[in-house]
Motif scaffolding. Structure first.
Motif, PDB file in Angstrom:
ATOM      1  N   LYS A 116     -18.760  19.270  55.534  1.00 10.44           N
ATOM      2  CA  LYS A 116     -19.759  18.447  54.852  1.00 10.44           C
ATOM      3  C   LYS A 116     -20.844  19.274  54.170  1.00 10.44           C
ATOM      4  CE  LYS A 116     -19.035  14.249  57.540  1.00 10.44           C
ATOM      5  NZ  LYS A 116     -19.672  13.120  58.271  1.00 10.44           N
ATOM      6  N   LEU A 117     -20.746  20.580  54.277  1.00 10.58           N
ATOM      7  CA  LEU A 117     -21.704  21.453  53.607  1.00 10.58           C
ATOM      8  C   LEU A 117     -21.274  21.696  52.159  1.00 10.58           C
ATOM      9  CD1 LEU A 117     -22.312  24.151  56.388  1.00 10.58           C
ATOM     10  CD2 LEU A 117     -23.588  22.039  55.969  1.00 10.58           C
ATOM     11  N   SER A 118     -22.118  22.340  51.396  1.00 14.72           N
ATOM     12  CA  SER A 118     -21.791  22.675  50.014  1.00 14.72           C
ATOM     13  C   SER A 118     -20.642  23.674  49.995  1.00 14.72           C
ATOM     14  CB  SER A 118     -23.008  23.282  49.326  1.00 14.72           C
ATOM     15  OG  SER A 118     -23.278  24.573  49.868  1.00 14.72           O
ATOM     16  N   PRO A 119     -19.909  23.747  48.893  1.00 18.27           N
ATOM     17  CA  PRO A 119     -18.823  24.734  48.786  1.00 18.27           C
ATOM     18  C   PRO A 119     -19.293  26.158  49.076  1.00 18.27           C
ATOM     19  CG  PRO A 119     -18.640  23.139  47.021  1.00 18.27           C
ATOM     20  CD  PRO A 119     -19.953  22.859  47.705  1.00 18.27           C
ATOM     21  N   SER A 189     -28.487  25.169  56.028  1.00 20.79           N
ATOM     22  CA  SER A 189     -28.273  24.743  57.407  1.00 20.79           C
ATOM     23  C   SER A 189     -28.843  25.780  58.373  1.00 20.79           C
ATOM     24  CB  SER A 189     -26.777  24.525  57.701  1.00 20.79           C
ATOM     25  OG  SER A 189     -26.552  24.288  59.076  1.00 20.79           O
ATOM     26  N   GLU A 190     -30.008  25.471  58.925  1.00 18.71           N
ATOM     27  CA  GLU A 190     -30.603  26.390  59.902  1.00 18.71           C
ATOM     28  C   GLU A 190     -29.685  26.533  61.106  1.00 18.71           C
ATOM     29  OE1 GLU A 190     -32.326  27.664  63.426  1.00 18.71           O
ATOM     30  OE2 GLU A 190     -32.060  25.514  63.110  1.00 18.71           O
ATOM     31  N   TYR A 191     -29.044  25.433  61.490  1.00 21.17           N
ATOM     32  CA  TYR A 191     -28.093  25.452  62.606  1.00 21.17           C
ATOM     33  C   TYR A 191     -26.956  26.430  62.302  1.00 21.17           C
ATOM     34  CZ  TYR A 191     -24.674  23.489  65.992  1.00 21.17           C
ATOM     35  OH  TYR A 191     -23.741  23.303  67.001  1.00 21.17           O
ATOM     36  N   GLY A 192     -26.402  26.351  61.094  1.00 20.46           N
ATOM     37  CA  GLY A 192     -25.311  27.234  60.712  1.00 20.46           C
ATOM     38  C   GLY A 192     -25.728  28.691  60.719  1.00 20.46           C
ATOM     39  N   ALA A 193     -26.933  28.969  60.205  1.00 21.21           N
ATOM     40  CA  ALA A 193     -27.436  30.338  60.193  1.00 21.21           C
ATOM     41  C   ALA A 193     -27.609  30.850  61.625  1.00 21.21           C
ATOM     42  CB  ALA A 193     -28.764  30.402  59.438  1.00 21.21           C
TER      43      ALA A 193
END
Length: 329
Positions: A116-119, A189-193
């Motif tokens: 669901k994130l950007s490409p 996405s802070e979570y992703g980082a």
């Protein structure tokens, strides 16, 4: 692999001890809470872990199911699912065997819905996880000669082992990321980082305030004591996160910022872990047991609350925002 009715599985106990040791080694604020609030106050024997929380990337073989499968092998059972659409997160919690509720922590495992994130953000994450997923598949026992179902089972086992090993050791499951990728992912996405640089190490532990013998007052008094001692608490949605039934009360510190060695031996600050505090009220039908001193942990308000969890997640977001404002991230 569930252990006895009185004691947890020895391998699980050793794993949880290692997970906690790794967490404490890189979370100074947690060590300070234990020292200043427990060791110098209530006593270190009053430190009870309500739950452990982990973050994952929701990609094949490496999402919450990867850690969940390991937990289920140790006797945990999956309970409720939670969804956080705004931040593209899913979560589930796992309960230990009822007879071990006072010995083992609950487990809260979340995952980022990478699709669901950007490409651009997807490409960054997959550039790190794809190689790992491929190596897990190709190195699975019998992957080249077994049936497709056998190969799938072996690959699933390898993924579970990889995720659990990452949690136990604190070692990144993928190659060391670049700072450029970290900062780019942080914008979306802070979570992703956070997961990119911390891997599957413990995101936070939650200490149960209601189990402290001799604690006069509730979690509000405990939180006030933390503030008076100089600890920075997460005020997202209010300092205290309270469930609609008022049975679950939670607060947390703002995450630590620590140095991280990126690819190319570049050392820069990143957001690390934090600590949470929980009070679980007696379930209404068991309230009379509290006065008699007979209340068991499983007779308290169980589970989690999505709205509260959303605000607790912000412990790392607030730390990142503060660090960026100070120009150190």
């Amino acid at each position: 692999m569930t252990g006895t009715a009185q004691e947890p599985n020895r391998l699980l106990k050793a794993s949880l001890d290692n997970i906690l040791s790794s967490y404490l080694a890189c979370t100074p604020s947690a060590r300070q809470v234990i020292d200043r609030v427990y060791t110098q106050g209530y006593g270190k024997d009053q430190l009870f872990h309500d739950h452990f929380a982990f973050r994952t990337f929701g990609v094949p073989g490496l999402g919450l199911d990867s850690l969940g499968s390991a937990l289920e092998a140790f006797g945990y059972t999956r309970q409720d699912y939670y969804s956080f659409p705004r931040t593209h997160l899913l979560a589930a919690w796992y309960a230990p065997p009822r007879e071990l509720y006072t010995t083992l922590p609950r487990m809260f495992v979340s995952q980022l819905q990478v699709e669901k994130l950007s490409p651009a953000a997807q490409a960054i994450i997959l550039s790190y996880t794809a190689d790992l997923a491929d190596s897990l598949s190709s190195s699975s026992p019998g992957s080249s000669s077994s049936s497709s179902s056998g190969s799938s089972s072996s690959s699933s086992f390898a993924a579970t082992l990889s995720a659990w090993t990452g949690a136990v050791t604190g070692v990144l499951p993928w190659r060391t990321p670049s700072r450029e990728d970290y900062l780019a992912l942080l914008q979306e996405s802070e979570y992703g980082a956070w997961v990119l640089v911390n891997g599957y190490r413990l995101n936070h532990t939650a200490l149960s305030v209601h189990n402290i013998a001799g604690h006069s007052g509730d979690i509000y008094a405990f939180a006030n004591d933390l503030v008076m001692k100089g600890f920075k608490l997460n005020e997202e949605g209010g300092l205290m996160k309270v469930s609609p039934d008022s049975g679950l009360l939670q607060c947390s510190t703002v995450a630590d910022v620590m140095d991280f060695t990126f690819a190319g031996a570049e050392v820069h600050p990143v957001v690390g872990a934090y600590m949470e505090f929980v009070e679980r009220k007696p379930q209404p039908q068991h309230a009379h047991l509290a006065a008699a001193g007979q209340l068991q942990e499983h007779q308290r308000r169980d589970g989690f609350e999505a709205a509260s969890a959303k605000d607790i997640f912000a412990s790392t977001t607030l730390a990142a925002a503060a660090a960026q404002k100070q120009g150190i991230l």
